[in-house]
Design an enzyme around this catalytic site. Structure first.
Site, PDB file in Angstrom:
ATOM      1  N   CYS A  58      -4.114  -2.968   2.798  1.00 24.00           N
ATOM      2  CA  CYS A  58      -3.868  -3.679   2.408  1.00 24.00           C
ATOM      3  C   CYS A  58      -3.097  -3.536   0.452  1.00 24.00           C
ATOM      4  O   CYS A  58      -3.948  -3.802   0.106  1.00 24.00           O
ATOM      5  CB  CYS A  58      -5.120  -4.900   2.129  1.00 24.00           C
ATOM      6  SG  CYS A  58      -4.439  -6.819   1.734  1.00 24.00           S
ATOM      7  N   GLN A 104     -13.048  -7.363   5.608  1.00 26.20           N
ATOM      8  CA  GLN A 104     -12.873  -6.941   4.051  1.00 26.20           C
ATOM      9  C   GLN A 104     -11.829  -8.012   4.201  1.00 26.20           C
ATOM     10  O   GLN A 104     -12.232  -7.506   2.414  1.00 26.20           O
ATOM     11  CB  GLN A 104     -12.409  -5.253   4.740  1.00 26.20           C
ATOM     12  CG  GLN A 104     -13.583  -3.852   5.093  1.00 26.20           C
ATOM     13  CD  GLN A 104     -12.526  -2.989   5.412  1.00 26.20           C
ATOM     14  OE1 GLN A 104     -11.783  -2.375   4.405  1.00 26.20           O
ATOM     15  NE2 GLN A 104     -13.292  -2.283   6.880  1.00 26.20           N
ATOM     16  N   GLY A 116      -9.898  -2.608  14.697  1.00 26.06           N
ATOM     17  CA  GLY A 116      -9.120  -2.011  15.775  1.00 26.06           C
ATOM     18  C   GLY A 116     -10.567  -1.640  16.840  1.00 26.06           C
ATOM     19  O   GLY A 116      -9.902  -1.885  18.288  1.00 26.06           O
ATOM     20  N   ALA A 142      -4.538  -7.510   9.751  1.00 28.44           N
ATOM     21  CA  ALA A 142      -2.983  -7.646  10.669  1.00 28.44           C
ATOM     22  C   ALA A 142      -2.790  -6.631  11.892  1.00 28.44           C
ATOM     23  O   ALA A 142      -1.371  -7.269  12.814  1.00 28.44           O
ATOM     24  CB  ALA A 142      -2.202  -8.495   9.543  1.00 28.44           C
ATOM     25  N   CYS A 171       0.500  -9.616   4.858  1.00 26.41           N
ATOM     26  CA  CYS A 171      -0.663  -9.454   3.924  1.00 26.41           C
ATOM     27  C   CYS A 171      -0.262 -11.108   2.990  1.00 26.41           C
ATOM     28  O   CYS A 171       1.151 -11.356   2.341  1.00 26.41           O
ATOM     29  CB  CYS A 171       0.626  -8.606   2.324  1.00 26.41           C
ATOM     30  SG  CYS A 171      -0.677  -8.047   1.586  1.00 26.41           S
TER      31      CYS A 171
HETATM   32  C1  LIG Z   1     -10.716  -5.260  -0.574  1.00 23.82           C
HETATM   33  C2  LIG Z   1      -8.891  -5.415   0.858  1.00 23.82           C
HETATM   34  C3  LIG Z   1      -8.672  -6.271   1.165  1.00 23.82           C
HETATM   35  C4  LIG Z   1      -7.573  -6.689   2.124  1.00 23.82           C
HETATM   36  N1  LIG Z   1      -7.291  -7.569   2.636  1.00 23.82           N
HETATM   37  C5  LIG Z   1      -6.461  -7.554   4.331  1.00 23.82           C
HETATM   38  C6  LIG Z   1      -6.011  -8.668   4.247  1.00 23.82           C
HETATM   39  O1  LIG Z   1      -5.229  -9.940   3.112  1.00 23.82           O
HETATM   40  N2  LIG Z   1      -5.270  -8.980   5.305  1.00 23.82           N
HETATM   41  C7  LIG Z   1      -5.056  -7.401   6.173  1.00 23.82           C
HETATM   42  O2  LIG Z   1      -4.642  -8.404   7.769  1.00 23.82           O
HETATM   43  N3  LIG Z   1      -5.683  -6.919   5.966  1.00 23.82           N
HETATM   44  C8  LIG Z   1      -6.388  -6.119   5.225  1.00 23.82           C
HETATM   45  N4  LIG Z   1      -7.458  -5.498   4.445  1.00 23.82           N
HETATM   46  C9  LIG Z   1      -7.390  -4.135   5.156  1.00 23.82           C
HETATM   47  C10 LIG Z   1      -8.082  -4.807   6.501  1.00 23.82           C
HETATM   48  O3  LIG Z   1      -9.402  -5.258   6.554  1.00 23.82           O
HETATM   49  C11 LIG Z   1      -7.657  -2.364   6.982  1.00 23.82           C
HETATM   50  O4  LIG Z   1      -6.902  -2.777   7.317  1.00 23.82           O
HETATM   51  C12 LIG Z   1      -8.837  -3.320   8.626  1.00 23.82           C
HETATM   52  O5  LIG Z   1      -9.620  -3.321   8.386  1.00 23.82           O
HETATM   53  C13 LIG Z   1      -8.508  -2.271   9.802  1.00 23.82           C
HETATM   54  O6  LIG Z   1      -9.075  -1.750  10.471  1.00 23.82           O
HETATM   55  P1  LIG Z   1     -10.126  -0.650  11.418  1.00 23.82           P
HETATM   56  O7  LIG Z   1     -10.483  -0.386  12.437  1.00 23.82           O
HETATM   57  O8  LIG Z   1      -8.400   0.190  11.227  1.00 23.82           O
HETATM   58  O9  LIG Z   1     -10.763   0.089  10.000  1.00 23.82           O
HETATM   59  P2  LIG Z   1     -12.042  -0.639  10.369  1.00 23.82           P
HETATM   60  O10 LIG Z   1     -11.757  -2.099  10.029  1.00 23.82           O
HETATM   61  O11 LIG Z   1     -12.178  -0.379   8.199  1.00 23.82           O
HETATM   62  O12 LIG Z   1     -13.168   0.241  11.039  1.00 23.82           O
HETATM   63  C14 LIG Z   1     -13.070   1.192  10.757  1.00 23.82           C
HETATM   64  C15 LIG Z   1     -14.468   1.974  11.240  1.00 23.82           C
HETATM   65  O13 LIG Z   1     -14.678   2.914  11.767  1.00 23.82           O
HETATM   66  C16 LIG Z   1     -16.307   3.139  10.871  1.00 23.82           C
HETATM   67  N5  LIG Z   1     -16.314   4.828  10.515  1.00 23.82           N
HETATM   68  C17 LIG Z   1     -16.070   5.896   9.715  1.00 23.82           C
HETATM   69  N6  LIG Z   1     -16.193   6.220  10.015  1.00 23.82           N
HETATM   70  C18 LIG Z   1     -16.923   7.386  11.696  1.00 23.82           C
HETATM   71  C19 LIG Z   1     -16.899   7.959  11.969  1.00 23.82           C
HETATM   72  N7  LIG Z   1     -17.409   9.264  11.253  1.00 23.82           N
HETATM   73  N8  LIG Z   1     -17.639   8.455  13.042  1.00 23.82           N
HETATM   74  C20 LIG Z   1     -17.637   6.625  13.417  1.00 23.82           C
HETATM   75  N9  LIG Z   1     -17.129   5.583  12.571  1.00 23.82           N
HETATM   76  C21 LIG Z   1     -16.725   5.728  12.263  1.00 23.82           C
HETATM   77  C22 LIG Z   1     -16.560   2.463   9.580  1.00 23.82           C
HETATM   78  O14 LIG Z   1     -18.014   2.474  10.016  1.00 23.82           O
HETATM   79  C23 LIG Z   1     -15.880   1.542   9.805  1.00 23.82           C
HETATM   80  O15 LIG Z   1     -16.752  -0.587  11.006  1.00 23.82           O
HETATM   81  C24 LIG Z   1      -7.802  -5.584   3.122  1.00 23.82           C
HETATM   82  C25 LIG Z   1      -9.042  -4.758   3.381  1.00 23.82           C
HETATM   83  C26 LIG Z   1      -9.433  -4.382   1.788  1.00 23.82           C
HETATM   84  C27 LIG Z   1     -10.128  -3.595   1.756  1.00 23.82           C
END
Ligand SMILES: Cc1cc2nc3c(=O)[nH]c(=O)nc-3n(C[C@H](O)[C@H](O)[C@H](O)COP(=O)(O)OP(=O)(O)OC[C@H]3O[C@@H](n4cnc5c(N)ncnc54)[C@H](O)[C@@H]3O)c2cc1C
Length: 429
Positions: free
Chosen positions: A178, A58, A29, A324, A357
């Protein structure tokens, strides 16, 4: 000595501590939004705060667990991912004070902002299950999880080496990212047991804290067919509370009769990780009572602090937490925040909760679940996506990783809405 001292003093005094836009988190994100704003704002206007040096795709961890990819194939150095026009502050945020427009870092430094995007994801917490970390660390042949980098590399060996006994897969009693992943790895494992000619010696069990196999009726019905056809034991409303690695016992609480425990012997235990919001956010004024960032679900703008937006797993948006969902919402966030930042009045569509998903059901088949708020299916392709399909498998295994690396985190993928319109217009002709 004197000149070194002067260089250090000069560096510290020129360190920039105010940015027009600060983004906490450089996951999917954070980078999707940063990449879009990097094209709109001059250099030195955007700071991205995140300590992590490696960016992980991930969703690829399910493929790693199934032996279809290596862990290294689903990650890249953060330096290759962060847009060049931005400043990467390689620390973690540990406090946000939105009344003062500042973020405190774990090294004590304070960064101030005009606008803030929170994209810090969510936290895995195996500590919620007594004995889980001990078992994951010290018995990786029998207790595994695809949910972290540390443990995902043990999964395939454990699955591939199992010759007989009970293979148990769990889904926790917390919100998780997920929510399909704990059962995807189970279907792949079950298929692997068949390929290894040991399926008839293994009982495959899915113990979930939920009352149903999947939260969307259409796909739940399809998955129930898979479960029946493949002779998988499904137990609902069971929550894993303890792992006893020495006796290979998994203790589950019956959520319909709190305090009542049920013990299962296992030969392989795959733990769907319990998760929670990050503490620094949960205790900040940005969070609601659940600890997730309290945003308007259609605009992604914070409900109390208008110069704050949030995206992805860290938010309280009532949809399934996936990459997604980030794809379906990042453009909406960026356009709403741009209106505020530049005083524009562009009409921005409302986020409908789009999430997806890809439910891998075997090596070669996948049910591509796509839905919006309230679990209403919203499918891209002009076919019944409730059926197991080879094309959906190829999409998940080969096309989605490429979409993620080359488009989503580069700010050019806003989900499949355009394709959906194209396909559905084509059909209505
Ligand atoms: C096993 C698994 C399977 C999945 N399968 C799917 C799938 O098939 N399809 C799909 O769409 N999604 C899937 N997902 C989910 C998807 O990966 C997440 O929903 C997505 O990465 C969310 O994005 P985000 O930016 O919110 O969080 P993230 O991508 O997790 O990023 C968060 C970031 O914030 C950082 N952070 C944390 N704490 C702090 C802090 N205190 N200060 C600064 N930075 C910080 C972290 O280091 C990280 O880089 C899956 C996830 C997993 C674990």
């Amino acid at each position: 000595m004197n000149s070194v001292y002067h260089i250090i003093v000069r560096r510290l005094s020129t360190q920039q501590n105010h940015y027009k836009l600060v983004i906490i988190g450089s996951g999917c994100g954070g980078l999707a939004c940063a990449s879009k704003f990097a094209k709109k704002l001059p250099k030195d206007n955007i700071a991205i705060i995140d300590k992590t040096e490696i960016h992980t795709y991930q969703p690829g961890w399910t493929l790693v667990g199934a032996g279809l990819k290596t862990a290294e194939e689903v990650e890249k150095p953060q330096t290759q991912c962060i847009p060049s026009n931005t400043t990467w502050i390689q620390s973690n945020a540990n406090q946000v004070e939105p009344e003062k427009n500042h973020v405190q870092l774990d090294n004590g430094r304070k960064i101030t902002y005009d606008y803030l995007i929170v994209a810090a994801g969510m936290q895995i917490n195996f500590n919620k299950i007594k004995g889980a970390i001990d078992a994951l660390d010290n018995d990786p042949q029998h207790v595994v999880s695809i949910y972290t980098r540390k443990y995902v590399t043990n999964v395939y060996n454990a699955l591939n080496n199992l010759r007989a006994g009970n293979a148990i897969f769990t889904f926790p009693a917390t919100t998780i990212k997920c929510p399909g992943a704990p059962q995807k790895i189970m279907y792949l494992a079950e298929d692997l047991f068949r390929k290894n000619n040991v399926r008839d010696k293994i009982t495959v069990t899915y113990n979930t804290s939920l009352p149903v196999i999947f939260g969307v009726k259409k796909y739940a019905a399809a998955l129930m067919e898979v479960v029946k056809k493949r002779n998988i034991q499904l137990n609902t409303r069971l929550n894993l509370v303890e792992v006893r690695k020495d006796s290979k016992e998994a203790i589950f609480e019956n959520l319909d009769q709190p305090g009542t425990m049920k013990t299962f012997k296992y030969d392989l235990l795959h733990i769907g990780a319990p998760m929670q919001p990050h503490e620094f956010l949960a205790k900040s004024p940005l969070a609601d009572a659940s600890g997730y960032v309290d945003v308007d679900k259609e605009t992604l703008q914070h409900k109390k602090f208008p110069n704050v937006f949030a995206i992805g797993d860290c938010t309280n948006i009532p949809t399934s937490k996936t990459a997604a969902a980030v794809a379906g919402s990042n453009d909406i966030l960026v356009r709403n925040l741009s209106n505020l930042m530049f005083g524009n009045s562009d009409k921005v569509p409302k986020y409908d909760g789009y999430t997806s998903c890809p439910l891998l059901t075997s090596y070669g088949k996948c049910i591509l679940a796509e839905f919006i708020f309230d679990g209403k299916p919203l499918e891209t392709f002009p076919v019944d996506q409730g059926k197991e399909r080879r094309t959906a498998y190829i999409l998940k295994k080969d096309i989605m990783p490429s979409l993620y690396w080359n488009m989503l985190i580069k700010g050019t993928w806003n989900g499949p809405a355009t394709f959906r319109k194209m396909f559905h217009l084509g059909m209505s002709k």
